[in-house]
Enzyme design. Structure first.
Site, PDB file in Angstrom:
ATOM      1  CG  ASP A   1      65.017  60.075  50.121  1.00  0.00           C
ATOM      2  OD1 ASP A   1      64.205  58.679  50.420  1.00  0.00           O
ATOM      3  OD2 ASP A   1      65.529  59.757  49.245  1.00  0.00           O
TER       4      ASP A   1
ATOM      5  CD  GLN B   1      66.900  53.302  47.238  1.00  0.00           C
ATOM      6  OE1 GLN B   1      67.068  52.127  47.173  1.00  0.00           O
ATOM      7  NE2 GLN B   1      65.985  53.169  46.141  1.00  0.00           N
TER       8      GLN B   1
ATOM      9  CB  CYS C   1      66.473  59.690  39.651  1.00  0.00           C
ATOM     10  SG  CYS C   1      64.657  59.353  38.667  1.00  0.00           S
TER      11      CYS C   1
ATOM     12  CE  LYS D   1      62.514  53.754  45.536  1.00  0.00           C
ATOM     13  NZ  LYS D   1      62.382  53.357  44.091  1.00  0.00           N
TER      14      LYS D   1
ATOM     15  CG  HIS E   1      65.354  59.917  43.619  1.00  0.00           C
ATOM     16  ND1 HIS E   1      65.098  60.594  43.503  1.00  0.00           N
ATOM     17  CD2 HIS E   1      65.852  58.845  43.013  1.00  0.00           C
ATOM     18  CE1 HIS E   1      64.328  59.689  41.905  1.00  0.00           C
ATOM     19  NE2 HIS E   1      64.598  58.511  41.827  1.00  0.00           N
TER      20      HIS E   1
END
Length: 418
Positions: free
Chosen positions: A212, A215, A376, A238, A135
């Site tokens: 990261d 997700q 993104c 999220k 991202h």
């Protein structure tokens, strides 16, 4: 404060009344353009259960005060609720609470590491390794650091299935590499990277790792201690929490050594014009008044997800993904991007002859909410040679009936566009 929901059976295979679970999410009952809402954009932001909404409402109605500032009852209650959320997140992630910096989200967390850890340490001749599937939030901060320090950026590529080329990645981990930053789960392809194996390889070479987890956190059990990274970032909205919330986990030795990123109140022990003594981590990095109500809501979201069980959530979403992949694969002219070995509940696709934005706009008129664009992830779009894709991202509150309606809607609008 709100009482968390009672946990279900610890058995991941135990039956769950998913219709009852879905009923916990008020927004899913509404209509859009006269059609029942089919929300397939959870990778963008997750919907909120009533318990999260009520926790935020209850805080403002009954407990609103600033944290760590006042000794009166409301101030004490607010501080306990805020720090209580930190404790819930620590348990959820299997880390120590004093290693969690509460912040506005993954973007802020990665920038904190970029400017507080990387900027003072990197120089000409050093390198940062990223992956093609990152991202922008895990690309741009490192570009800015590289520009200011003279460091370079190296990119690990993907194979034809959308999996990370692990051999190619290992070849990039040369002595000049000081940092490896990669996503746990791709927001475009759903690729689940073997972060534990990758971080182990990097650690053997003395390379610091940042993962990261935006997700990953909403969709699968997490054990950051087992992953073995140095930094892990995630976003609260999220994972069914409020917007403007997130977490940076960092090894204690990094937090101790890093200078503050932003100065102000709360992040200090003593201020004199001759100099300032900073607070202990993680508070050293939490200047100013935080999003207190937001973190109360995020704590309620952690309660909700934990009661439901992350293993059950992962299994439910995998079943939905398998069903949706079969349904979309049967549509003439539809191309799905990526077929990695391990995949989260994200499907990026295009229909031959139809622009992604046109397709998403017409699907919205059918009540179907998906994302269209570059997500993104410009470098990943460049890899596939397309400017944009459509993306359907599933969550445990979706249904098989919604997937049937989604596939029928694609077939309907496809006939209008091609």
């Amino acid at each position: 404060m709100n009482v968390p929901p009672a946990p279900l059976s610890a058995d991941p295979a135990a039956a769950v009344d998913w219709a009852r679970v879905r009923a916990d999410f008020p927004v899913l009952t509404r209509e859009v353009h006269g059609k029942p809402l089919i929300y397939l954009d959870s990778a963008n932001t997750g919907q909120k259960p009533a318990s999260v909404i009520e926790a935020v409402d209850d805080f403002y109605r009954r407990h609103n005060a600033n944290v760590s500032r006042a000794v009166h009852a409301l101030g004490t209650e607010a501080t306990e609720a805020y720090e209580g959320a930190r404790g819930k997140l620590a348990k959820f992630l299997n880390v120590r609470a004093d290693e969690l910096v509460l912040c506005s989200g993954t973007t802020f967390a990665i920038n904190l590491v970029a400017y507080s850890w990387a900027l003072p340490r990197l120089g000409p001749g050093d390198a940062i390794v990223l992956t093609r599937m990152e991202h922008h939030a895990n690309i741009v901060p490192w570009q800015l650091v590289a520009q200011r320090t003279g460091a370079t950026i190296k990119v690990a590529e993907l194979d034809d299935r959308g999996d990370l080329d692990l051999e190619g990645l290992r070849a990039l981990l040369t002595p000049e590499v000081k940092l490896l930053a990669l996503t746990h789960v791709s927001n475009v392809l759903g690729t689940v990277n073997p972060v534990r194996e990758i971080c182990r390889e990097a650690r053997r070479r003395g390379i610091v790792t940042l993962v990261d987890g935006s997700q990953a956190a909403p969709h699968r059990p997490l054990d950051i201690a087992a992953i073995g990274c140095d930094f892990y970032a995630l976003t609260g909205h999220k994972m069914s929490g409020p917007t403007g919330t997130g977490v940076l986990w960092a090894r204690r030795e990094h937090l101790e050594a890093m200078p503050p990123f932003i100065g102000g109140g709360e992040m200090i022990k003593e201020v004199r014009f001759e100099g300032t003594v900073f607070n202990d981590p993680p508070h050293k990095f939490e200047a100013g008044t935080p999003n207190i109500a937001g973190f109360v809501g995020l704590g309620a979201a952690v309660d909700y997800l934990s009661a439901l069980g992350m293993a059950r959530i992962e299994a439910r979403e995998q079943a939905l993904l398998d069903y949706a992949t079969a349904a979309l694969s049967a549509i003439d002219g539809l191309r799905i991007f990526g077929a990695p070995k391990e995949k989260a509940a994200v499907i990026s696709f295009l229909v031959e002859g139809a622009h992604a934005h046109d397709l998403a706009t017409l699907l919205d008129l059918e009540g179907v909410a998906i994302r269209s664009g570059h997500h993104c992830a410009h470098p990943l779009m460049q890899h596939f040679g397309v400017p944009a894709t459509c993306r359907a991202s599933l969550a445990f509150y979706n249904t098989f009936e919604e997937i049937d309606a989604f596939a029928a809607a694609i077939d309907k609008v496809r006939r209008l566009l091609v």
